[in-house]
Design a protein around this motif. Structure first.
Motif, short mmCIF file in Angstrom:
data_model
loop_
_atom_site.label_atom_id
_atom_site.label_comp_id
_atom_site.label_asym_id
_atom_site.label_seq_id
_atom_site.Cartn_x
_atom_site.Cartn_y
_atom_site.Cartn_z
N THR A 151 0.85 -1.19 0.00
CA THR A 151 0.00 0.00 0.00
C THR A 151 0.88 1.23 0.00
O THR A 151 2.11 1.14 0.01
N ALA A 157 -5.05 4.38 4.98
CA ALA A 157 -5.31 2.94 5.07
C ALA A 157 -4.25 2.23 5.90
O ALA A 157 -4.57 1.38 6.74
N ASP A 160 -4.75 2.75 9.62
CA ASP A 160 -5.85 1.93 10.16
C ASP A 160 -5.43 0.47 10.30
O ASP A 160 -5.72 -0.17 11.31
N THR A 209 -4.04 -3.15 -0.10
CA THR A 209 -5.06 -2.26 0.44
C THR A 209 -4.81 -0.81 0.06
O THR A 209 -3.69 -0.43 -0.28
N ARG A 210 -5.87 -0.03 0.10
CA ARG A 210 -5.86 1.44 0.01
C ARG A 210 -7.22 1.95 0.45
O ARG A 210 -8.18 1.18 0.57
N GLY A 211 -7.32 3.26 0.70
CA GLY A 211 -8.58 3.85 1.13
C GLY A 211 -9.54 4.02 -0.03
O GLY A 211 -9.26 3.66 -1.17
N THR A 260 -13.19 -3.22 3.93
CA THR A 260 -12.39 -2.03 4.22
C THR A 260 -10.98 -2.47 4.63
O THR A 260 -10.77 -3.65 4.99
N PRO A 261 -10.00 -1.56 4.65
CA PRO A 261 -8.67 -1.93 5.15
C PRO A 261 -8.69 -2.41 6.59
O PRO A 261 -7.99 -3.38 6.94
#
Length: 453
Positions: A151, A157, A160, A209-211, A260-261
């Protein structure tokens, strides 16, 4: 009634057609900025020169357009008749015909429909090839030994994800593999990161992952090269891209999709408190088992005492021996419990030593050093370019034909063909020629041609 004479020629400002068109072009180009125009393509022409000529229209109007080869080489699709496009262009005028036109600098398919069509086509293609089949999904390890997170190191992200992992099971090492998560370079970087993670042998599971963001922002995760890299990965990959409503091609190919992440981090590791409770439960069970065993030995000793009353001395020795064994057994139990407690303390200390914040601090320092080196290199490059530009300007001034005109020479061209005239045989009496001086231009008509002979 009085008659008014018309103004003399000297009081009028008379333009030639060329001057009028030139001034109109300059007026358009200087007063209208670079702008975006949306419309439908028609009359598309792609001659051998590589330039594109077409008309952009809507329901009420149309305008001629040109896109030169050095710009259209960057367009990812071939323009088609009737295609709806968005242009970034500047307004101009073609002096030769006096036609108003726009010069396109960038072209893309209009609206999000193009992206959605590309998404649906790739999804159907990969589904037909079997990349989404459950049979190809790899199981996640119940307790990962080392997690790789692919990421952006500066996005929300990763914060989190690290927060959830630290809360749930801080003892598991986590390595962030930094990549861009949007833009043209993002997809190749993600593919390289997946390949690196598979070859280095450090990880047993990966998190991609990413937002959240728009479809354009998440498009790197819809690229075919990323989908195939996920499918070909030997390590299981969890996809946690965007929000719950966001779906990408990477989600369908990954071994597990999280909404979600943060949810992805929850799925990757077990709850550390539950595991600690299990260890405490095992400790209690062990103590109870040892106590039962001790009671069995005591009961067995009592039975032996009942059965072996003679000779008394031997029985007393055996009793003393059993008492010693009991003490040794108790001491061993206490030592074993103490060792388990020490191991738990060591594990907690090791967890604290491998805290992600230490690694993040080291990476931040490396980024600052790299930025300093980059700025130094930029300043050096700018200085070298300035020196090269100065040399080029001096050389241009030396070789400029304008310097020759300043010494009294003139440049003669045919007004129709704009070709330079170097021989009297190139003109005939009555021809119109243009004489370019150092300052200004003369439009002349040939009365007589005299050959050099």
């Amino acid at each position: 009634m009085t008659n008014t004479l018309p103004p003399t020629t000297t009081e009028r400002e008379i333009f030639s057609v060329s001057q009028l068109n030139r001034q109109a072009r300059q007026l358009l180009e200087t007063h209208l900025p670079l702008l975006w125009v949306e419309g439908e393509l028609s009359n598309v022409s792609t001659p051998s020169s590589g330039h594109w000529y077409f008309t952009l229209k809507d329901e009420q109007a149309q305008v001629r357009c040109c896109m030169f080869r050095n710009r259209n080489m960057l367009v990812r699709f071939k323009p088609q008749q009737g295609q709806h496009v968005l242009l970034r262009a500047r307004v101009s005028l073609y002096e030769g015909r006096g036609d108003y036109q726009i010069i396109a600098e960038h072209m893309e398919e209009a609206g999000s429909g193009a992206l959605q069509r590309a998404f649906d086509e790739l999804k159907h293609k990969l589904s037909q090839e079997g990349l989404f089949n459950e049979a190809h999904k790899k199981a996640l390890p119940p307790l990962p030994k080392h997690i790789g997170v692919i990421t952006s190191p500066t996005g929300a992200a990763i914060r989190d994800v690290l927060s959830v992992l630290e809360r749930r099971f801080p003892g598991i090492p986590v390595t962030v593999i930094p990549v861009a998560v949007q833009g043209k370079e993002s997809a190749p970087q993600i593919v390289k990161a997946i390949d690196l993670a598979n070859r280095c042998g450090l990880f047993d599971v990966l998190l991609l992952t990413r937002g959240g963001g728009s479809m354009e922002d998440l498009w790197s995760f819809n690229e075919e090269i990323v989908a195939r890299a996920i499918f070909n990965s030997e390590l299981p990959i969890v996809s946690g891209v965007g929000h719950e409503v966001d779906f990408t091609i990477a989600d369908f190919v990954a071994d597990l999709r999280a909404p979600t992440p943060s949810a992805a981090a929850e799925l990757l590791v077990p709850d550390g408190d539950d595991w600690l409770d299990k260890f405490i439960g095992f400790e209690v069970l062990l103590e109870e088992a040892m106590l039962r065993r001790l009671q069995q030995w005591q009961k067995h000793l009592h039975n032996l005492r009942q059965r072996l009353r003679h000779p008394r001395e031997r029985l007393e020795q055996q009793a003393q021996r059993l008492d010693n064994l009991e003490l040794r057994l108790k001491n061993h139990i206490h030592k074993l419990l103490a060792n388990y407690k020490n191991q738990l303390i060591q594990l907690r200390l090791r967890q604290q030593a491998h805290h992600p914040q230490i690694r993040l601090t080291q990476l931040s320092e490396r980024i600052k050093n790299a930025q300093t080196r980059l700025h130094t290199a930029q300043y050096r490059l700018i200085d070298r370019k300035k020196q090269a530009l100065g040399e080029s300007v001096r050389m241009l001034n030396t070789l400029s034909p304008l310097s020759t005109l300043e010494r009294g020479y003139a440049l003669v061209t045919d007004t129709q063909t704009r070709k330079v005239i170097t021989d009297s045989d190139q003109v005939i009496p009555g021809s119109e020629i243009s004489t370019r001086l150092a300052h200004g231009e003369l439009i002349c008509r040939v009365e007589e041609v005299r050959n050099a002979n």
